[in-house]
Write an enzyme that holds these catalytic residues in place. Structure first.
Site, PDB file in Angstrom:
ATOM      1  N   HIS A   1       0.833  -1.168   0.070  1.00 52.21           N
ATOM      2  CA  HIS A   1      -0.144   0.058   0.018  1.00 52.21           C
ATOM      3  C   HIS A   1       0.893   1.290   0.107  1.00 52.21           C
ATOM      4  O   HIS A   1       0.270   2.319  -0.128  1.00 52.21           O
ATOM      5  CB  HIS A   1      -0.890  -0.043   1.237  1.00 52.21           C
ATOM      6  CG  HIS A   1      -2.016  -0.787   1.181  1.00 52.21           C
ATOM      7  ND1 HIS A   1      -2.797  -1.030   0.027  1.00 52.21           N
ATOM      8  CD2 HIS A   1      -2.323  -1.999   2.056  1.00 52.21           C
ATOM      9  CE1 HIS A   1      -3.802  -2.005   0.622  1.00 52.21           C
ATOM     10  NE2 HIS A   1      -3.489  -2.696   1.399  1.00 52.21           N
TER      11      HIS A   1
ATOM     12  N   ARG B   1       6.625  -5.850   3.286  1.00 51.15           N
ATOM     13  CA  ARG B   1       5.674  -6.345   2.923  1.00 51.15           C
ATOM     14  C   ARG B   1       5.372  -6.531   1.731  1.00 51.15           C
ATOM     15  O   ARG B   1       5.257  -5.271   0.970  1.00 51.15           O
ATOM     16  CB  ARG B   1       4.586  -5.525   3.789  1.00 51.15           C
ATOM     17  CG  ARG B   1       2.942  -6.239   3.418  1.00 51.15           C
ATOM     18  CD  ARG B   1       1.830  -5.757   3.998  1.00 51.15           C
ATOM     19  NE  ARG B   1       1.476  -4.397   4.017  1.00 51.15           N
ATOM     20  CZ  ARG B   1       0.309  -3.721   4.464  1.00 51.15           C
ATOM     21  NH1 ARG B   1      -0.396  -4.546   5.163  1.00 51.15           N
ATOM     22  NH2 ARG B   1       0.146  -2.493   4.149  1.00 51.15           N
TER      23      ARG B   1
ATOM     24  N   GLU C   1      -5.898 -11.501   8.207  1.00 47.68           N
ATOM     25  CA  GLU C   1      -6.506 -10.320   8.122  1.00 47.68           C
ATOM     26  C   GLU C   1      -8.106 -10.417   7.367  1.00 47.68           C
ATOM     27  O   GLU C   1      -8.727  -9.586   7.029  1.00 47.68           O
ATOM     28  CB  GLU C   1      -6.122  -9.258   7.267  1.00 47.68           C
ATOM     29  CG  GLU C   1      -5.359  -9.808   6.036  1.00 47.68           C
ATOM     30  CD  GLU C   1      -4.422  -8.677   5.188  1.00 47.68           C
ATOM     31  OE1 GLU C   1      -4.655  -7.288   5.645  1.00 47.68           O
ATOM     32  OE2 GLU C   1      -3.586  -8.981   4.373  1.00 47.68           O
TER      33      GLU C   1
ATOM     34  N   ASP D   1      -8.200  -4.501   8.083  1.00 46.42           N
ATOM     35  CA  ASP D   1      -8.863  -5.501   7.002  1.00 46.42           C
ATOM     36  C   ASP D   1      -9.577  -6.842   7.898  1.00 46.42           C
ATOM     37  O   ASP D   1     -10.720  -7.175   7.525  1.00 46.42           O
ATOM     38  CB  ASP D   1      -7.930  -6.329   6.157  1.00 46.42           C
ATOM     39  CG  ASP D   1      -7.488  -5.168   5.123  1.00 46.42           C
ATOM     40  OD1 ASP D   1      -8.797  -4.875   4.336  1.00 46.42           O
ATOM     41  OD2 ASP D   1      -6.447  -5.070   4.625  1.00 46.42           O
TER      42      ASP D   1
END
Length: 269
Positions: A46, A71, A147, A173
């Site tokens: 993200h 990540r 998540e 999430d």
């Protein structure tokens, strides 16, 4: 090979604090890495960055001695192996919902005979020191993100995956999914149902002798998570910390000179 300091911290029974980078800039990475975190993770999923930013960010972090992690955007072997070759000592993989996916993820981080990672440690062979090929399987950390509702249903099987090092909880999430959208996604959950879910994740991780990690918004909530048994907490991140510090500075100035917020007109110059 330089040993993974996170493993040493946990072996001593101490929790670790992880920093978070969403801005694709080596100087920002260098600043964050120098602030005393045990590890710092680059958010390729993200974050406002791509792989072209990752390698120089790892290079900028090296002098601090912080454990470099990333990540990745998804469960895809190419990017997982590239961040490892760039220098990552840990990989966090989002949306791991089944034991099959967890095993697939782990296989991408391990050289044969324990996985299918392709050999080509372009930068990490210099950054991590000698004997990387022989020791990497035992030093690189694999964190599967739990998540979703499906992941919680498969939690025990995911946590039992051979050579998985830990579960990293994405609370935003997870909240969105577990409540079918009834609760808005956010960090630092106070709802009893969400706290129960977090504590269940810790219990399952302990049962399977793997690490539990949680993304938090504040140091206070992170400290609570450590009391629940989490081994690692991420506290906020570069974008939120920058915004909060800037907002506090402006608000203090307005207060000292007797101005109200929003005195400047917004527009382009």
């Amino acid at each position: 090979m330089i040993k993974n300091r996170l493993k040493e911290i946990w072996a001593q029974g101490r929790p670790s604090i992880n920093g978070w980078l969403s801005i694709g800039n080596a100087f920002t990475a260098e600043i964050m890495a120098a602030q005393g975190y045990d590890s710092v993770s680059i958010d390729i999923q993200h974050g406002a960055l791509d792989y072209g930013s990752v390698l120089p960010m790892f290079q900028a972090m090296r002098a601090s001695g912080v454990v470099p992690m990333a990540r990745v955007p998804w469960l895809e072997p190419g990017i997982i192996m590239k961040v490892l070759d760039a220098g990552a000592y840990g990989v966090i993989c989002p949306m791991v919902n089944t034991a099959v996916q967890a095993a697939e993820f782990v296989s991408y981080l391990r050289y044969p005979p324990h996985g299918q990672r392709s050999f080509g440690p372009t930068r990490v062979s210099f950054a991590a020191g000698p004997n990387y090929a022989a020791e990497a399987n035992g030093e690189v950390l694999a964190f599967a993100m739990v998540e979703t509702k499906q992941a919680m249903e498969n939690l025990d099987a995911i946590a039992a995956t051979p050579r998985l090092d830990g579960i990293y909880v994405g609370p935003a999430d997870l909240t969105f999914s577990l409540t079918d959208g009834r609760l808005a996604p956010a960090f630092d959950r106070e709802e009893p149902e969400m706290i129960d879910a977090l504590q269940r994740i810790v219990a399952v991780c302990k049962k399977n002798k793997i690490r539990a990690a949680l993304h938090c918004g504040t140091p206070e909530y992170a400290a609570r998570a450590i009391q629940w048994g989490f081994d690692m907490t991420t506290v906020s991140g570069d974008t939120r910390l920058l915004a909060a510090a800037a907002a506090a500075s402006v608000a203090k100035f307005r207060d000292l000179v007797g101005q109200t917020a929003g005195i400047a007109e917004k527009g382009a110059y």
